[in-house]
Structure formats: C-alpha cells, structure tokens
Write an enzyme that holds these catalytic residues in place. Structure first.
Site, short mmCIF file in Angstrom:
data_model
loop_
_atom_site.label_atom_id
_atom_site.label_comp_id
_atom_site.label_asym_id
_atom_site.label_seq_id
_atom_site.Cartn_x
_atom_site.Cartn_y
_atom_site.Cartn_z
CE LYS A 154 -8.42 0.50 4.61
NZ LYS A 154 -8.53 -0.69 3.80
CG ASP B 45 -2.00 -1.02 1.13
OD1 ASP B 45 -2.18 -1.56 0.02
OD2 ASP B 45 -2.66 -1.29 2.15
#
Ligand code: IVH
Length: 747
Positions: A150, A58
């Site tokens: 998350k 990411d």
C-alpha cells in the site's frame, strides 16, 4: 529530523473529552456522541486528504469510525445522510461536502468511475473474517488474491484517450477531482502516451504519486540550506507539489508514480485484444508494463489465508528497505469478473482490503513529565523521554494527553515505557513495562505536580464540569496568550509575517499584547527594540522584521476576509472549513453575533437533517459546521463578542465575508453576476491574484489555470506573458481590472 511537536496542532488537543452525563438517557448520550464523532471524523478527513497532515493514526481514525458505525447501527434513528459513514469515498473534505471550493486554480472534472476507499484491517482476526466473507461471496474455498504494497502517497487518476494522457485528476471527493495534468506531465514515470499495441479508446489508470524517501531527504536538506521551511514528510511534500500552480516548479520536485488499478476501460475499436482477454490482475499488470508504467512491486499470489498472512509478513520485513512510504499491504481479488460480482459498499469495493501494519514500537524511559499550556488553557502532560530512534526519527517527547490517560495506563515518573510512532503522528506511550518499574515509584497526579496552579501564570486551575482536562482559567495567562497569538498569525489564519514563538512570547512577557488584537497597537519603534533574548543577552527583533510584521498586519486589516478572522480567533471546534462556512452564511462579525442560523444549528440533534429543517434547509450547511461547533462559537461570542466588536471598530478592521452566498447558492451553482463564466488570471494586478479569484468566485464565476477555448475571459495585468498570447490566438476576450468591474456592474 527532530520530534519537536506542537501539541496545539491537533484539532482535539484542547478538546477535553466528555464524561457521560448520568442525567442523560443512553439514547441522548448516543445521539450527542454520534454528532461529536461525525464532526471529528469530517475534520480528520480534511486533515488527511486535503492538508496531507493527519493528526491521528489510521488505527485511531478507524476506532472513531467504527464507534460511529456501531452507534448508528444501534440507533438508526440518528443516522443522518450527512454522516461520514454514508459518503462515497473517504474524502468528505470541504471540497465536496461544503458548497465552498477550496481555493485553487484547477478545473474540477468528474471521474469516469468513482475513486473509492479501501476497507482497513488491523489484525489477523479481522483478516480471517474478511477472508471468510470472500469465500462466501466468491462461492469458492480458494479465490485467488494478489498482495502488494500500500503506497503512502497521493492518489491520481490518469485518463488516457486513444493512448494520449488528456487529464490527471486528484481524488477530490471521489466523484470529481482537480485536473493537475500540467503537473502530472512533469513526473518522469507518468507516460504522456501509452506504448505497446493494446491501446484502449479510454482508460483511467489509478495510482499514487509519491516522493521517494531518499529524494525527500535530499530535497528537504536543500531547502534547509536555502533557509526555506522544512516539509514534515514525503506525503506532505507530494501533496503540496501536485497542487502547485507553476508546473515548472513541480518539475523540480523529485516525484514518482506507480500504478495500482484502473477505473473505466473502454476498448473502442482495438483490434488486438478484447476485454474478455483481460481477465485478471496479472493481465492488467502486463498491460501496465507494456504501456510504460512502473509496476507496484513486489506482488504475491495466494489462494488461502495462510498464504495471505505469509505475504503480509514478508512485505512487512521488505518494506523497511523500500524507497517509498508503505504503511500496509493491499489484498485484492485477482479475477475481474469476480470483482464485478462482489460489488461495492458506499465507500469501498468488497473485493479489496488494506492490512495496516502496526506503528513501530520502542522501549525507553520517562525522565520527566512537563506540562504544556495550550491556547484554550488546557494543561497537557508531556513525557520527556530518553531519546530513541523510532521509524527513522529521534523521539524525545510523547504526549500523555490527560490525567485519565495517565491513570488508565498507570504511567509514573522514571517508568520504562513502550512508545509508538505512526508516520508523522505525535508519538504516544502504549504501555508501561511494569517488570522494570522501581519500587519506590508513586502514582502521578497532575494536580499535585503543579500544586493546583498553572505552571506558567501560577493561577488556579479547574476541571470544567464533565471534562477530564485541567484548565488554566486565567484568560491572560502568558502561555495561553502567546499560543493564541501564534495561531492568530498562522498561515491559514491571518498569515502574519515575522510572528514566531519568540516574538509572541516576548510581546506577552513585556505586556505589549494582552489580546491578539492588541498587535494592532504596536509601532515600528517598539518592535525594532523588542528583546527576543533574555536580560543578560539581549537579541533585538530589528526594524526590518518589525516592518514586515506591521505590513502584514496592515494587509490583514484591509484585505483578510471574515473566514480567516473567525479562524484566527482560535475558538474551540471552529476549524478552517467551519470558518469559511460561517462566512458564507454571514457578512461580518455583527451578523454572526446576531445569527438565527447559529441559534438553530446549536439546537439540532444528531438525527435532525439540516436539509429537512424548516430554517436551515435553504442554506445547505456543510457537515463541518454542526451543533457542537455552533454551541462553541455561541458561548465564545457571549463571553467575548461585545469586546471583539468594539476592538474591530477601534482598529478599523474590515473582516467582511468574501464568499457570502447564504441561500441555495453553492459554489458550483450557476448564480451571480458572473454565473457560468470561466476566467483565467495573469500578469501583475493591483491586488494579489487571490483577491480577484475570490471576487470572481463570489459572483458565481470560475477561475481556471490554463487558457483554452473553454475560457470566456482572460483577466490580464501588467507583463502578461504567454497566456495573453494564447488568449489572443484563440480569440478569448481579454479584460483589464476596470473591464472586470464594468462587467460585474453591467451583469
Ligand atoms: S487499490 C479502492 N492498491 O489507498 C480501490 N490502492 O486508502 C482500490 N492505495 O484509494 C484501490 N496503494 O489511492 C490500491 N496498492 C494499492 C494502493 C492503493 C495505495 C491508495 C488508493 C486508495 C487508498 C485507500
């Protein structure tokens, strides 16, 4: 699980990054970089959202994205409406930007409100900047926020009407997604109907489907025992499961669901509660619990930066014991009215952020540096490590990318290094522990290490102009060739059976194949006798496997469409989506060889908008096919095109487009003989279902998975079961193969 990896997997693995050309002006360099970044990001979006198989972390993705944003800000003249920075949501996958629909059997439906991304934050400094912005936007020193895990899963939008689950949409392009209702209904923690007293007339409950870690490991183990292919990670397994056509099969997968948000909320006549009473994230959580959902816990509340940081740190400790993949903390403004006033950017709401935890890092030593030769000849140095456990995986190899990367980090043999691994991404070396370096160590030079020649074929290696990578330029280098053969037969290419690494290497070693197309010269006898072992200890492929390979080659010869052939050739920058787009625009290889579209595309500058270009405007070309891909394809065709055409003719290979719709006819558009008609396919037909699906779609029709009154025709083969019964009951017309041909002709 082992950490064996295929360095060729990354779409950029063979992409030697360019050094800035001194001749170019800064603006030209920026323009070219913008184009390159846009294409790369689009490709990574597809890998992440569609394939659930990201090839970069990411943080690396974010770096590319921010570089693009910065360049576009600096050079607004090159900002294109096609840019990934301008898309709603992060899913700029083929499903959305391309006029093609990725093959599946689900109905695509609009979300009632868009499914957006969250702005990622990677450091305390960025978090502080975000917090200050929130203070300003909320006109308060201490706006209340919620902090929660998350979930590393697959997003699902559950739509309940009058309390009944009526649709379950995947994210798709953020505006519309595939309805996987039948599959969602098999997940134990997805309520079929909302419980409790507060039942809105319509609500979109947003959340993540995931496979719990333990369940994933057990399930994967069962697969191993059954001789099935292993799944790389829980997210991948989830993404695959949710798109299965057979919901009975989905029911066998240990999937879970947690809700974390909502889209539209329409109260209708609900007498019990009004919207004004539903004001904060806490109220939403209460409603979720009443309705029967499992909450996304633990959650923290905070009203200052320190509180947020503390919660993020606590979650970072706790998450290692969770049975669900958690790669960050989501921080959300708690008050709904405030959320509404803060609004959205093109991609994400201003009221939420995702703090991404850094990948796990561990120290180990480099025992050796080996060199892999990729399918386009790029030499990739790989660190052979003292095996260590990182994020639950034993890691024994890490890519060193290229000489520049080795120089930048000054990586040497026997160094103690810090390595990191994010999710299933290939492990990489972060830095060298200089204090542990032995005095006699010397700088590592790839060229010297291989004595200036390819470690596989011993031929000369070269650095192409402006590129950092060393390449073996011998096109018949066995390492390159066997990797090209493996790619040629891979699942998304020609899907050839019984063509693994050992077979490819043996075919090359025995001089049976010099180009992937030579596979078509093989016969049963040769294959049965093919030795996969060594001279002392022979291990034959055998007749059964040989026949399998030959049958799948026969199928490729007659049935595989142009798009798969183009992809199978392994041309740099031509991924699966670009290949499909090329076959939408061209009927066959002969047209590709002589394509005015490609020539125009290759000339485009980053600021040129394809939809305003005199020649290209009619074609609505997807972002995945830009000037970089076009240039790469053109130079491939210039080199090898003639030979390719003659070999295709020699082996009687069809390779024709099955989605040829070049001008202004996007997949969703209402043109073609079957325009506007909806089909369901069932039973055993003379060809695989995908053949009929392609046929219907290439004539403007749509294929759905379930029979309903909305369906126009059921195409039924032998042994059609419940779908045929249902079609008859609902009065849906039933067609045989011959009727379909007639329908096509008469329309
Ligand atoms: S809230 C964007 N909360 O991550 C609207 N999303 O990378 C607010 N996700 O699209 C979403 N866990 O699919 C939210 N606790 C959580 C989440 C979460 C995972 C997903 C979600 C979102 C994506 C963005």
């Amino acid at each position: 699980m082992s950490d064996l990896f295929d360095l060729n997997f990354s779409p950029n693995a063979d992409d030697a990054s360019e050094k800035p050309d001194e001749q170019k002006t800064a603006a030209q360099t920026a323009q070219a970089r913008i184009q390159e970044l846009s294409e790369q990001i689009t490709q990574h979006d597809k890998l992440y959202y569609v394939d659930a198989a990201p090839s970069i972390s990411d943080a690396e993705y974010d770096k590319l994205f921010r570089e693009l944003e910065n360049l576009e800000e600096q050079y607004p003249q090159f900002l294109s409406s096609d840019s990934p920075t301008q898309k709603v949501g992060a899913d700029t996958s083929a499903e959305t930007t391309s006029p093609l629909t990725i093959a599946d059997n689900f109905v695509n439906r609009p979300h009632f409100s868009p499914m957006l991304s969250i702005q990622d934050v990677f450091s305390d400094e960025e978090l502080a900047t975000f917090w200050q912005r929130w203070q300003k936007l909320s006109e308060s020193e201490s706006p209340q926020v919620t902090i929660e895990p998350k979930i590393d899963g697959v997003a699902l939008n559950l739509i309940y009407e009058q309390g009944q689950l009526v649709q379950a949409l995947t994210r798709g392009d953020g505006t519309s997604g595939d309805d996987v209702l039948a599959n969602a209904l098999t997940i134990a923690c997805v309520p079929h109907s909302l419980k409790g007293t507060f039942i809105p007339s319509r609500v979109e409950v947003r959340g993540e489907v995931y496979m719990p870690n333990q369940a994933f490991h057990d399930w994967n183990q069962q697969r191993e025992e059954a001789g099935l292919k292993l799944m790389a990670n829980p997210r991948n397994a989830t993404a695959g499961a949710i798109k299965l056509l057979d919901s009975a099969e989905v029911a066998q997968r240990p999937l879970s669901f947690k809700a974390h948000g909502f889209g539209v909320l329409e109260m209708g006549e609900s007498p019990i509660i009004t919207k004004t009473q539903w004001q904060t994230h806490d109220d939403f959580n209460l409603a979720l619990r009443d309705w029967g959902f499992i909450l996304n816990e633990p959650q923290w509340q905070a009203t200052d930066l320190e509180g947020i940081q503390k919660a993020i740190a606590e979650l970072n400790i706790q998450r290692h014991d969770f049975d669900m993949g958690t790669d960050g903390a989501v921080v959300k403004i708690a008050d709904f009215a405030l959320r509404e006033s803060m609004g959205f950017t093109a991609r994400s709401p201003r009221w939420a952020l995702a703090f991404k935890y850094p990948p796990d890092q561990v120290e180990t030593t480099i025992k050796a540096i080996t060199i892999q030769v990729g399918r386009t000849g790029v030499l990739t140095p790989v660190a052979e490590l003292e095996p260590v456990l990182v994020s639950g995986t034993v890691v024994s190899r890490a890519t060193l990318h290229n000489q520049d990367e080795i120089d930048r980090k000054d990586i040497r043999l026997l160094d103690t290094v810090v390595i990191e691994k994010a999710g299933e991404i290939i492990p990489s070396v972060v830095r060298v522990c200089l204090d542990k370096r032995c005095h006699s160590s010397e700088k590592y030079c790839l060229f010297d290490a291989v004595n200036g020649c390819c470690p596989q074929c011993k031929q000369e290696i070269k650095q192409l102009e402006g590129q950092v990578a060393w390449r073996c330029i011998n096109l018949s280098c066995p390492a390159q060739l066997s990797n090209r053969i493996i790619h040629f037969g891979s699942r998304k290419a020609l899907d050839l059976e019984a063509l693994g690494q050992a077979v490819a290497e043996s075919l090359v070693k025995n001089d049976l194949v010099k180009h992937p197309l030579d596979l078509f010269t093989l016969d049963e006898e040769v294959l049965a006798e093919l030795n996969l072992g060594d001279e002392d200890k022979a291990r034959k492929l055998g007749a059964k496997q040989g026949t399998k390979l030959l049958n799948s080659l026969e199928k490729a010869r007659n049935e595989q469409p142009l798009s798969r052939w183009v992809y199978a050739l392994g041309i740099p920058q031509i991924g699966e989506v670009a290949a499909k787009e090329l076959s939408r625009l061209h009927k066959n290889f002969a047209e590709l060889m002589d394509s005015p579209i490609l020539l125009e595309l290759a000339q485009l500058k980053a600021s040129d908008k394809k939809d305003q270009h005199p020649l290209l405007s009619d074609y609505q070309i997807a972002a995945e096919l830009g000037p970089v891909s076009a240039q790469s394809l053109l130079s491939y065709l210039e080199r090898e095109g003639e030979l390719l055409l003659s070999q295709l003719a020699q082996f009687n290979i069809q390779a024709t487009s099955n989605n040829y719709r070049p001008k202004g006819q996007t997949a969703g558009s209402e043109q073609g003989a079957l325009a506007g008609l909806k089909f369901v396919i069932t039973g055993t037909l003379s060809q695989p279902r995908d053949h009929f699906k392609d046929l219907i779609e290439s004539h403007g029709g749509k294929t759905l998975s379930a029979v309903s009154t909305k369906v126009d025709y059921l195409l039924a083969g032998d042994n059609a079961g419940s779908k045929l019964d249902k079609a008859e009951k609902l009065g849906v017309k039933v067609l045989g193969e011959a009727d379909l041909t007639q329908l096509l002709e008469s329309n």
